[in-house]
Motif scaffolding. Sequence first.
Motif: not given
Length: 367
Positions: A1-12
């Motif tokens: 599963x893709x990283x949720x932060x990457x999916x939203x395009x935001x930093x951690x």
Amino acid sequence: MADHYEVLGVSRDATPDEIKKAYRRLARELHPDVNPGAEASERFKSVTHAYDVLSDAKQRQQYDLGDQGGFGGGAQGFGGFGDIFETFFGGAQQTRGPRSRRERGQDALIRVEVGLDEVIFGTHRDIEVDTAVVCQTCNGSCCQPGTSPVTCDICGGSGSIQRAVRSLLGNVMTSSPCGTCRGYGTVIATPCVTCQGQGRVRARRTVPVDIPAGVDTGVRLQMPGSGESGPAGGPNGDLYLEIKVKNHDVFSRNGDDLLATLAVSMTDAILGTTAKIEALDGDVEVEIKPGLQSGEILTVKDRGVSKLRGSGRGDLRVGVQVVTPTKLSTKERDLVQQFAASKKAPAPELSHFQQGLFARLRDKFLG
Ligand code: ZN
């Protein structure tokens, strides 16, 4: 599963506000109402799930610690952002006003048969039409005279019922037509007895029609406002007359020209004469010159059909068929034999079929 932060395009370390803004931006781009593709739909689900997790402080904490949380596990992530839905789709969710009972009536189509002779100059018809007409009792109001529609109790006159529905985006307000007034916002408490509250009744009426000269089979004449009356006094539709020109025993038609065959006796063809022919619009005299051949076309100018567009008429064109006499008396037979002896006739001679009589006739008539 893709990283949720990457999916939203935001930093951690994105703030809740940044996460919300990122989600809004992506949802605007990917929502199925905007972007119906399958790929967009999959991304929209991922984005929404990522937002579900990261917008909830407790779930985000668990996710950051390595627990991805139950995808689709439980409804806790689904509530509470109807405001976002409104941001995106507020326009679409706006309640429309009640709909009108008044509608435009349907168009009506009537087929009319006319004779070829009527087409030459045009004709007049009184056409019987069976359609809806405005109710004379209520004048299209649908109510018994002296009464009026009353505001619908159920929807308060808006014509629609609002309902909150849970969805992926949270609680969403949907609106559907009010079942009691069927979306009209008013109820007719005392319907007109004559039309049962329809504002119109079926009736036969006579429509006078001028059929223009030159119409042909398949032509449709439009008579604006002569069709059906609409419900509740709505405007009339249009009436269309579809023309069919009846076949004639003698004359046929090629565009604006009238065509026929003229049988000429052998002796008239040899000696020439003046022939009187009965055209559709009166008698016509045509000159037959001595030596007329089968297959020749005699043209009478301006005795065809009046042109539908523009002025003037087509021509009357008759194809000559020289008739060989049969059943001769003994005396007639002697005369023909004397004629044959006096003039050496050429022997029968072949020519190409395509350039022969039949082809010439066709080309001359239709060319
Ligand atoms: Zn009525």
